[in-house]
Design a protein around this motif. Structure first.
Motif, PDB file in Angstrom:
ATOM      1  N   ILE A  35       0.888  -1.165   0.000  1.00  0.00           N
ATOM      2  CA  ILE A  35       0.000   0.000   0.000  1.00  0.00           C
ATOM      3  C   ILE A  35       0.920   1.207   0.000  1.00  0.00           C
ATOM      4  O   ILE A  35       1.810   1.314   0.841  1.00  0.00           O
ATOM      5  CB  ILE A  35      -0.940   0.011   1.226  1.00  0.00           C
ATOM      6  N   TRP A  36       0.706   2.100  -0.985  1.00  0.00           N
ATOM      7  CA  TRP A  36       1.613   3.221  -1.183  1.00  0.00           C
ATOM      8  C   TRP A  36       0.941   4.529  -0.824  1.00  0.00           C
ATOM      9  O   TRP A  36      -0.244   4.727  -1.068  1.00  0.00           O
ATOM     10  CB  TRP A  36       2.097   3.252  -2.627  1.00  0.00           C
TER      11      TRP A  36
ATOM     12  N   TRP B 160       5.658  10.739  -3.587  1.00  0.00           N
ATOM     13  CA  TRP B 160       5.395   9.402  -3.065  1.00  0.00           C
ATOM     14  C   TRP B 160       6.312   9.216  -1.864  1.00  0.00           C
ATOM     15  O   TRP B 160       7.520   9.468  -1.956  1.00  0.00           O
ATOM     16  CB  TRP B 160       5.701   8.319  -4.106  1.00  0.00           C
ATOM     17  N   ILE B 161       5.778   8.790  -0.763  1.00  0.00           N
ATOM     18  CA  ILE B 161       6.602   8.586   0.425  1.00  0.00           C
ATOM     19  C   ILE B 161       7.561   7.436   0.134  1.00  0.00           C
ATOM     20  O   ILE B 161       7.165   6.370  -0.317  1.00  0.00           O
ATOM     21  CB  ILE B 161       5.737   8.285   1.664  1.00  0.00           C
ATOM     22  N   GLY B 162       8.842   7.690   0.360  1.00  0.00           N
ATOM     23  CA  GLY B 162       9.883   6.735   0.021  1.00  0.00           C
ATOM     24  C   GLY B 162      10.565   7.077  -1.294  1.00  0.00           C
ATOM     25  O   GLY B 162      11.576   6.495  -1.634  1.00  0.00           O
TER      26      GLY B 162
ATOM     27  N   PHE C 176      11.946   5.041  -4.730  1.00  0.00           N
ATOM     28  CA  PHE C 176      10.754   4.196  -4.684  1.00  0.00           C
ATOM     29  C   PHE C 176       9.604   4.869  -5.416  1.00  0.00           C
ATOM     30  O   PHE C 176       9.369   6.048  -5.277  1.00  0.00           O
ATOM     31  CB  PHE C 176      10.326   3.959  -3.234  1.00  0.00           C
ATOM     32  N   ARG C 177       8.889   4.078  -6.191  1.00  0.00           N
ATOM     33  CA  ARG C 177       7.612   4.484  -6.779  1.00  0.00           C
ATOM     34  C   ARG C 177       6.760   3.230  -6.882  1.00  0.00           C
ATOM     35  O   ARG C 177       7.264   2.161  -7.182  1.00  0.00           O
ATOM     36  CB  ARG C 177       7.779   5.084  -8.167  1.00  0.00           C
ATOM     37  N   PRO C 178       5.467   3.367  -6.662  1.00  0.00           N
ATOM     38  CA  PRO C 178       4.616   2.192  -6.835  1.00  0.00           C
ATOM     39  C   PRO C 178       4.555   1.808  -8.309  1.00  0.00           C
ATOM     40  O   PRO C 178       4.887   2.609  -9.180  1.00  0.00           O
ATOM     41  CB  PRO C 178       3.253   2.650  -6.331  1.00  0.00           C
TER      42      PRO C 178
END
Length: 161
Positions: free
Chosen positions: A125-126, A137-139, A144-146
């Motif tokens: 869950i992103w 995007w957190i991270g 990081f990307r979903p």
């Protein structure tokens, strides 16, 4: 009691209601109920947060939520409810509610803390943070990307198809 009657996990597009989790984990044999209520705050570091948005690969997210809840039930004498929100989550609204019922408080505290740590590590869950001047995007600061495939991500449009 079999494992599936000891826990419930849900991924919801509507506002989360803590009392639903409390009702699920309540039992005459429980002396403690712990509720972790994760809410959207109005800042991250120096940024003014406007709202968050959550997306998920729902089949895998549900499977991983179930695994976390089952592991909690196997490690401790607990009953568990985990609700996670998708979509837009405004300031002070809930994104995660974990309710844990147990005969004793220590097990409930330990299981609750375990669940939140495991969810952050294992459940796809992103979270996207919208703030004054942009979004991230957190991270993402670590690259990081979903996944960006419409068939894998939750979107409100996909629910209408």
């Amino acid at each position: 009691m079999n494992d599936y009657s000891r826990f419930r996990t849900r991924i919801l597009e509507k506002k989360l209601v803590p009392e639903e989790g409390i009702d699920f984990v309540s039992s005459d044999r429980h002396g403690a109920i712990i509720v972790f209520h994760g809410v959207t705050r109005d800042h991250t570091d120096q940024r003014k947060v406007l709202y968050l948005e959550y997306e998920a690969y729902i089949p895998m997210a549900k499977k991983k939520l179930d695994e976390v809840a089952m592991e909690m039930c196997n490690k401790w004498d607990v009953r568990v409810s985990i609700d996670h929100r998708l979509g837009k989550v405004k300031i002070r609204e809930s994104s995660l509610i974990v309710a844990v019922g147990s005969p004793h408080r220590q097990e409930a505290y330990e299981a609750s803390e375990f669940s939140v740590n495991m969810l952050k590590e294992t459940v796809p869950i992103w979270k996207k943070e919208y703030f004054d001047g942009g979004d991230v995007w957190i991270g993402d600061e670590q690259g990081f990307r979903p996944l960006n495939y419409n068939c894998l991500l939750y979107t409100s449009d996909a629910a209408d198809e």
